[in-house]
Design a protein around this motif. Structure first.
Motif, mmCIF file in Angstrom:
data_model
loop_
_atom_site.group_PDB
_atom_site.id
_atom_site.type_symbol
_atom_site.label_atom_id
_atom_site.label_comp_id
_atom_site.label_asym_id
_atom_site.label_seq_id
_atom_site.Cartn_x
_atom_site.Cartn_y
_atom_site.Cartn_z
ATOM 1 N N ASP A 1 1.527 -1.248 0.041
ATOM 2 C CA ASP A 1 0.070 -0.314 -0.113
ATOM 3 C C ASP A 1 0.587 1.102 0.112
ATOM 4 O O ASP A 1 0.691 1.740 -0.798
ATOM 5 C CB ASP A 1 -1.127 0.427 1.359
ATOM 6 N N TYR A 2 1.896 1.138 0.916
ATOM 7 C CA TYR A 2 2.854 2.610 0.830
ATOM 8 C C TYR A 2 4.053 2.815 -0.530
ATOM 9 O O TYR A 2 3.317 3.332 -0.631
ATOM 10 C CB TYR A 2 3.943 2.540 1.643
ATOM 11 N N ALA A 3 3.439 2.044 -1.237
ATOM 12 C CA ALA A 3 5.018 1.671 -2.426
ATOM 13 C C ALA A 3 4.173 2.246 -3.293
ATOM 14 O O ALA A 3 4.734 2.828 -4.388
ATOM 15 C CB ALA A 3 5.136 0.035 -2.005
ATOM 16 N N LEU A 4 2.568 2.249 -3.340
ATOM 17 C CA LEU A 4 1.663 1.850 -4.788
ATOM 18 C C LEU A 4 1.860 3.263 -4.632
ATOM 19 O O LEU A 4 1.572 4.512 -5.624
ATOM 20 C CB LEU A 4 0.554 1.074 -4.567
ATOM 21 N N ALA A 5 0.955 3.871 -3.636
ATOM 22 C CA ALA A 5 1.255 5.396 -2.977
ATOM 23 C C ALA A 5 2.632 5.452 -3.765
ATOM 24 O O ALA A 5 2.244 7.329 -4.197
ATOM 25 C CB ALA A 5 0.672 5.644 -1.814
ATOM 26 N N ALA A 6 3.389 5.301 -3.665
ATOM 27 C CA ALA A 6 5.315 6.518 -3.421
ATOM 28 C C ALA A 6 4.489 6.285 -4.964
ATOM 29 O O ALA A 6 5.743 7.106 -5.531
ATOM 30 C CB ALA A 6 6.028 5.501 -2.655
ATOM 31 N N GLY A 7 4.503 5.166 -5.240
ATOM 32 C CA GLY A 7 4.323 5.042 -6.998
ATOM 33 C C GLY A 7 4.091 6.170 -7.507
ATOM 34 O O GLY A 7 4.416 7.054 -9.181
ATOM 35 N N VAL A 8 2.747 6.124 -7.249
ATOM 36 C CA VAL A 8 1.872 7.226 -7.760
ATOM 37 C C VAL A 8 2.617 9.047 -7.843
ATOM 38 O O VAL A 8 2.238 9.724 -8.581
ATOM 39 C CB VAL A 8 0.440 7.295 -7.711
ATOM 40 N N LEU A 9 3.086 8.728 -6.495
ATOM 41 C CA LEU A 9 3.274 10.363 -6.648
ATOM 42 C C LEU A 9 4.470 10.682 -7.246
ATOM 43 O O LEU A 9 5.179 10.992 -6.527
ATOM 44 C CB LEU A 9 4.054 10.018 -4.313
ATOM 45 N N GLY A 10 5.347 9.675 -7.823
ATOM 46 C CA GLY A 10 6.394 9.325 -8.246
ATOM 47 C C GLY A 10 7.976 9.024 -8.133
ATOM 48 O O GLY A 10 8.847 9.309 -7.868
ATOM 49 N N LEU A 11 7.988 8.820 -6.428
ATOM 50 C CA LEU A 11 9.414 8.630 -5.987
ATOM 51 C C LEU A 11 9.266 7.408 -6.354
ATOM 52 O O LEU A 11 9.115 6.145 -7.093
ATOM 53 C CB LEU A 11 9.282 7.887 -4.692
ATOM 54 N N ARG A 12 10.884 6.938 -6.124
ATOM 55 C CA ARG A 12 11.345 6.467 -7.004
ATOM 56 C C ARG A 12 11.450 4.504 -6.349
ATOM 57 O O ARG A 12 11.590 4.859 -4.582
ATOM 58 C CB ARG A 12 12.927 6.115 -7.475
ATOM 59 N N GLU A 13 11.616 3.592 -6.354
ATOM 60 C CA GLU A 13 11.252 2.795 -5.470
ATOM 61 C C GLU A 13 12.913 2.470 -4.505
ATOM 62 O O GLU A 13 12.975 1.486 -3.600
ATOM 63 C CB GLU A 13 11.152 1.240 -6.565
ATOM 64 N N ASP A 14 13.948 3.233 -4.770
ATOM 65 C CA ASP A 14 14.779 2.493 -4.208
ATOM 66 C C ASP A 14 15.273 4.374 -3.100
ATOM 67 O O ASP A 14 16.285 4.635 -2.889
ATOM 68 C CB ASP A 14 16.360 3.130 -4.885
ATOM 69 N N ASP A 15 13.864 4.853 -2.995
ATOM 70 C CA ASP A 15 14.158 6.176 -2.077
ATOM 71 C C ASP A 15 13.082 6.495 -1.075
ATOM 72 O O ASP A 15 11.898 5.798 -0.989
ATOM 73 C CB ASP A 15 12.933 7.484 -2.833
ATOM 74 N N GLU A 16 14.260 6.385 -0.054
ATOM 75 C CA GLU A 16 13.441 5.780 1.225
ATOM 76 C C GLU A 16 12.406 7.208 1.890
ATOM 77 O O GLU A 16 11.385 6.406 3.247
ATOM 78 C CB GLU A 16 15.149 5.665 2.447
ATOM 79 N N ALA A 17 12.581 7.670 0.825
ATOM 80 C CA ALA A 17 10.646 8.119 1.264
ATOM 81 C C ALA A 17 9.355 8.027 1.254
ATOM 82 O O ALA A 17 8.796 8.303 1.676
ATOM 83 C CB ALA A 17 11.060 9.717 0.752
#
Lengths: 283, 225
Positions: free
Chosen positions: B60-76
């Motif tokens: 759930d966090y990862a999908l949200a991060a993705g649509v926000l444009g965060l990369r999969e290696d970004d600790e944000a």
């Protein structure tokens, strides 16, 4: 171009080159990158491994976010006492735990070859590199060999727990690390690949049974034991011991065992300790 | 051996799972790239293993991060919900049966305040690899393992020729091209994978062509040096 360990060894012998250079050449042919670019990327990934291995080793976590928080710190503290395995091995186990803790709590790791097994290569390579004061170049050559062996395993078998159980994940990581460690201790090419074979033989049939479906227990402990498996496999091969069954056949055997494993034992949390009575408390 | 060593020694990612966390983040990031517009609300329809284990694996966090444009290696990535809150974007998660698709699949629905909706469906294949197979009802096949151009256009004679001409002018070789259309002469969707990196001028040039609705390229620098 090589496709298995036998061909890799043959190429090294034909060209009179070290194993890492044969792997490097193939990577260059595949990606059209220079030697400098490939080593720079190996170095970047090694740095990420180092950060994850050291992150929770000497620093206790303030808040508990996972079932395995605090293991790395505890093991590091213990390593300074009168231990059975000695300070070196206990520190290495601490680093493996640290990587697993970072992974479990949404930190940055290098999946090598998977996130679940991300502690084995860092712990052993960093531990031995520091212990013997090895150069970064030598350690990165080891990492290159580990990756080359891992690529062969991925091509001819699997490194996925869902496909082959833990033997495919932590077993592959230990096999990769074992080969690297033999290189770092100046062993022969043959010793490197036999060390990889030993690592698989030691844990053939190991299932993947994460409690509550989380990559924490037993994963963290299998990273610690996987690191020790890599070290002892390397020592066996360095002493001159050889696998009766050639490494390619051992990899194939691991693959077949994985395929034959019931699905309960392949990352579904329906078997093993994941299905034990007490495990239900954590879902 | 068609496998780079860095496919094995990686990805560099945020834990805990390459398929359920890293792959999910990348899938969502690519979906949002394809959609190419601001949005106010996103619903994730989770299928198979995604539906069963999404919380434990932080999908759930990862999908949200993705649509926000965060990369999969970004600790944000772990802060994706609070970032979304600041931006005023709402996320919803639903379990769904998407039919005979990969275990780790998700339908992502992007909704704007004016009611317009775009949907992207894809799968996380393991080891951080992904595939998008449906965009706004168009079936497609995008893996984002090469530089990629996404073009929305009208199904008119000569459009594909014009697109190829622009790419040829910039000495870009087309590796694969897939065109899908709603109806003959209707809206169409074209995905091009190239061998070379795509200069940003190409987007502008493509945008100027007749019958092009919009064009957007992605030159990958997926941590893969």
């Amino acid at each position: 171009m090589y496709h298995n360990i036998k061909e890799l060894l043959q190429a090294a012998e034909d060209r009179k080159e070290p194993l890492w250079r044969v792997i490097l050449t193939q990577e260059q042919e595949l990606t059209q990158k220079t030697e400098e670019e490939i080593f720079a990327e190996l170095s970047r990934r090694y740095q990420i491994m180092k950060e994850s291995a050291e992150r929770y080793m000497k620093k206790e976590k303030q808040s508990k976010e996972s079932l395995i928080d605090g293991l790395a710190y505890q093991q590091y503290q213990y390593s300074k006492q009168d231990t059975l395995c000695g300070e070196r091995l206990n520190k290495i186990m601490s680093m493996a735990f640290s990587c697993s803790e970072v992974n479990a709590t949404m930190g940055k790791i290098c999946a090598a070859p998977t996130a679940g097994s991300c502690g084995i290569l860092p712990a052993t390579l960093i531990g031995i590199s520091q212990e013997y004061g090895l150069t970064l170049q030598t350690t990165l050559e080891g990492l290159l060999i580990a990756s080359g062996i891992g690529a062969i395993i991925t091509r001819n078998a699997t490194v996925s727990g869902a496909e082959g159980g833990c033997q495919a994940e932590c077993g592959s990581a230990a096999a990769m690390a074992a080969a690297a460690l033999v290189h770092m201790r100046s062993g022969s090419n043959e010793a490197m690949v036999h060390a990889a074979a030993f690592a698989f033989i030691h844990i053939m049939g190991l299932i993947c049974d994460p409690v509550a479906g989380m990559v924490q227990v037993p994963c963290a402990f299998r990273n610690a034991s996987g690191a020790i498996n890599a070290l002892l496999s390397a020592d066996l091969a360095l002493s001159g011991a050889r696998s009766l069954i050639p490494p390619d056949e051992v990899i194939e055997a691991m693959y077949q065992v994985g395929k034959g494993m019931p699905k309960e034992f392949k990352e579904t949390s329906l078997g093993g300790i994941a299905a034990a009575g007490s495990a239900t408390h954590y879902t | 051996m068609e496998l780079s060593i860095f496919d094995v020694l990686g990805p560099v990612m945020i834990g805990p799972s390459s398929s359920h966390t890293a792959g999910a983040a990348k899938l969502a990031r690519m979906a949002s790239f394809i959609v190419g517009e601001e949005f106010d609300e996103v619903t994730f329809f989770l299928h198979g293993s995604f539906a069963k284990t999404y919380h434990g694996h932080r999908t759930d966090y990862a999908l949200a991060a993705g649509v926000l444009g965060l990369r999969e290696d970004d600790e944000a990535l772990r802060n994706s919900f609070s970032i979304a809150k600041e931006k005023g974007i709402n996320f919803y998660y639903r379990e769904a049966d998407l039919g005979n698709v990969h275990e780790n699949s998700v339908k992502i629905e992007f909704l704007k305040k004016d009611g317009t909706k775009q949907t992207v469906i894809g799968s996380s294949l393991g080891g951080g690899l992904i595939k998008i197979f449906e965009v706004n009802g168009f079936s497609t096949d995008i893996t984002f393992s090469s530089p990629t151009i996404v073009i929305y256009h009208w199904d008119k004679k000569g459009v594909i020729r014009d697109i190829s001409e622009v790419l040829a002018r910039y000495e870009i070789n087309i590796a694969t091209m897939k065109v899908s259309r709603s109806t003959k002469g209707g809206a169409a969707f074209c995905i091009i994978e190239t061998d070379e990196a795509i200069p940003s001028m190409v987007d502008t040039e493509l945008g100027k062509l007749d019958h092009i609705i919009r064009a957007k390229s992605l030159t990958l620098n997926e941590g893969s040096y």
